[in-house]
Design an enzyme around this catalytic site. Structure first.
Site, short mmCIF file in Angstrom:
data_model
loop_
_atom_site.label_atom_id
_atom_site.label_comp_id
_atom_site.label_asym_id
_atom_site.label_seq_id
_atom_site.Cartn_x
_atom_site.Cartn_y
_atom_site.Cartn_z
CD GLU A 25 -65.45 20.98 -2.16
OE1 GLU A 25 -64.75 20.00 -1.87
OE2 GLU A 25 -64.99 22.10 -2.40
CG ASP A 29 -61.55 18.48 -4.76
OD1 ASP A 29 -61.55 17.31 -5.17
OD2 ASP A 29 -62.08 19.43 -5.35
CG ASP A 34 -59.10 21.98 -2.83
OD1 ASP A 34 -59.93 21.66 -1.94
OD2 ASP A 34 -59.44 22.35 -3.96
CG ASP A 71 -62.40 26.04 -1.77
OD1 ASP A 71 -62.14 26.87 -0.88
OD2 ASP A 71 -62.46 26.33 -2.98
#
Ligand code: TSJ
Length: 642
Positions: free
Chosen positions: A429, A502, A504, A506
């Site tokens: 990503e 990640d 996180d 997203d």
């Protein structure tokens, strides 16, 4: 009990079993509960609850409770007859003791026999006991409360009467042994989902689940008089059905029985859940095959007979299942579970039974409800036309772009190796992470595909749209195996598909989308264990010239203590990686991509199904379930543009 302890015991007068010591379980826990990861940890609860459900199926138990206590011990209670406490002539021990201390040869995962409703009770209890730091059982029976305690499978308190009672039932509390599991923290959502499933499958049984770990308890009491009919309504809760009734069919032959409930919605996905003896069979098997064949035949026959289908315009199996939500539940005494994960039902006579039930009863239903039949048939015919048009468009597109000759997308940096078994595809990503990955990889066998931006809402798309989508088509072309019914694992260009995103919001978003996509359009990919999630480190610890990384908070503390050694004042710098993009190419290679040093987490069908469910909730049309989910999961909430 010593390692060599082997006892032969008569069970039910016929079934001879070789029994061995519980040490075997602690030696190779994976053999008995599948794994020592979170999945194995949750499996302990299912093993215990299954005993109460057997008691309910035998007709003696109406209520089951499951409680996650502070400290992650689990309590399961039921109001059944209570585990027998009398001394067995063969062993000279109370039956209760035998249930918890004697291992029945070959656990579920070791290829041994399978328990049936009303048959062999307590099969998993000794396994759970062996893997628990401590376990306590209380049986209410004969006016007494009998109690017994264990630690790691050893008796710490023999069976003792600790009080009087005016009811019957069993209560078990156990603390999973941290020495045996990677994690000992229970996930309420996972247990809640599983218990709800069990409640749907056992119509009329009440199951309560409570999480007592937080400031205020949370939980739900579930009882579904409608059984799998209500299960279908539940699965369609954030969809729009195209006919009112849930269609219900049931039949039995000899010891075997089958129940099917189904309803179509206005979407394009197929949602089929199947069970054998209330055990989910994610890879399907004979019951699913029987259902699919009969459904396709009934629809075509009805269409031809009533002049809706003309000439050679037959609808395919996939056409007939567009937008379907169906639950298939079969019960049988000699279930054969096949496949690597024992997730597929192998008994051929069940195919015949389900086929017959659906052929007869769906035909009758259609004759009695012609309006519903027409709606369903028209949907299948629409699917057929769309698929046909998509196939033509795809052929044209292939000719035009020369994809036929193996043209690869720009976003792919391919590897040199051609043998799929040796090749890995990293789906990365974001631009900067993809840049580091391209520079850091071993280009001999590692390919990188960069993905970014919001992906298509797969919920609202049919297969033809997915081919045309600019985010997904590079992925499909790079992977090479096609999608949907055309998916061909033999044509796949990589046998490891690694999602690198990640830790996180997203990252979670993109992972959920990709897993949902694989689950719906390339399911065999997950069944073959080809999909992985890369596990990037969370922390970088530096002491002078020594650098180490940690993948969890616990590991960070442990490594920091190791680096400090006997030197309390030494400065150890701890840096938190905010994302993959922060790592340079060497760091990315060393921590996340080098096969010698990286950690990969294999994605299971369960993981993918959960992603699909989250996806449905987050992308669905209904606001309420989404609000509810976000409130319950505030701490992991995925921030999505909806
Ligand atoms: F897993 C377990 F063994 F620990 C366990 C068993 C845990 C829990 C919470 C419940 C049970 C359990 C077992 N509930 N109900 C029963 N029933 C019997 O074991 C039982 C009772 C009576 C008779 C009988 O023939 O009279 C037979 C059985 C197998």
């Amino acid at each position: 009990m010593s390692d060599e302890t082997k006892v032969t015991q008569e069970y039910g007068g016929e079934q001879i079993q070789v029994l061995e010591g519980l040490e075997a379980v602690r030696m190779r826990p994976g053999m008995y509960i599948g794994s020592t990861s979170a999945s194995g940890l949750h499996h302990l609860v299912y093993e215990i609850v299954d005993n109460s459900i057997d008691e309910a199926l035998a007709g003696y138990c109406k209520n089951i409770t499951v409680t996650i206590n502070p400290g992650n011990s689990i309590t399961v209670t039921d109001d059944g007859r209570g585990i027998p406490v009398d001394v067995q002539p063969q062993t000279g021990k109370p039956a209760l003791e035998v249930v918890f201390t004697v291992l029945h040869a070959g656990g579920k995962f070791g290829g041994g026999g399978y328990k049936v409703a009303g048959g062999l009770h307590g099969v998993g209890a000794s396994v759970v006991n062996a893997l628990s730091q401590w376990l306590r059982v209380r049986v209410h029976k004969n006016g007494n409360i009998y109690e017994m305690k264990f630690s790691r499978g050893d008796i710490t308190q023999p069976m003792t009467i600790v009080g009087k009672t005016d009811r019957t039932g069993t209560e078990v509390t156990f603390q999973p042994d941290p020495e045996m599991f990677d994690t000992t923290e229970y996930d309420y959502e996972i247990l809640h989902t599983r218990m709800r499933e069990k409640a749907f499958l056992t119509a009329g049984l009440t199951i309560s689940i409570t999480d007592d770990r937080g400031e205020a308890p949370i939980g739900e009491t579930m009882c579904y008089e409608g059984g799998i009919r209500e299960f279908v309504t539940f699965c369609n809760r954030n969809k729009t059905p195209i006919h009112n009734d849930v269609i219900y069919m049931a039949g039995a032959k000899g010891d075997a029985s089958a129940e099917i409930a189904m309803q179509y919605n206005d979407g394009y996905n197929e949602f089929l859940l199947s069970f054998a003896n209330e055990v989910n069979t994610p890879e399907g098997g004979m019951h699913e095959t029987g259902f699919k064949t009969a459904l396709t035949r009934v629809l075509n026959n009805y269409g031809v007979k009533n002049g809706i289908i003309k000439g050679d315009d037959k609808v395919s199996g996939e056409d007939c299942r567009e937008g379907i939500t169906a639950i298939i539940s079969v019960k049988l005494t000699d279930a054969q579970f096949e496949g690597q994960t024992k997730a597929k039902l192998g008994n051929a006579y069940i195919r015949t039974l389900v086929d017959q039930v659906v052929s007869d009863q769906l035909t009758t239903y259609f004759e009695e409800h012609p309006a519903t039949a027409k709606i369903i048939l028209e949907k299948a015919m629409m699917a057929n036309r769309a698929r046909e048009a998509a196939r033509k468009a795809r052929e044209n597109a292939r000719r035009k772009t020369g994809l036929e000759s193996g043209g690869m997308p720009d976003k792919l940096q391919d590897c040199n190796e051609k043998d799929p078994a040796l090749c890995e595809l990293y789906i990365v990503e974001g631009d900067s992470a993809a840049g580091s990955a391209i520079q850091g990889r071993d280009s001999r066998f590692q390919a990188i595909l960069a993905m970014w931006g919001k992906m298509l809402n797969v919920e609202k798309a049919r297969v033809d749209k997915i081919y045309g989508n600019d985010k997904l088509s590079p992925l499909i072309i790079a992977m090479g195996g096609g999608i949907g019914e055309e998916f061909d694992i033999e044509k796949l260009r990589y046998h490891k598909i690694i999602i690198m995103s990640d830790a996180d919001v997203d990252g979670a978003h993109i992972r959920t989308l990709l897993l949902t996509f694989f689950f719906r359009y390339m399911r065999p990919l997950i069944e073959h264990g080809f999909v992985y999630s890369a596990v990037p480190p969370l922390y970088k610890l530096t002491r002078g010239k020594t650098v180490r990384v940690a993948y969890s908070d616990e590991q960070r503390d442990q490594i920091s203590a190791e680096m400090r050694g006997d030197n309390p004042n030494v400065k150890i710098e701890i840096q938190r990686y905010k994302g993959l993009g922060e790592m340079n190419k060497e760091e990315l290679w060393e921590t996340t991509m080098d096969p010698e040093r990286r950690t990969l987490r294999r994605i299971t069908l369960d993981d993918a199904r959960r992603a699909d469910e989250i996806f449905n909730i987050l992308m669905g049309e209904q606001v309420e379930p989404r609000k509810e989910w976000i409130e319950r999961n505030a701490k992991y909430a995925i921030n999505i543009d909806i």
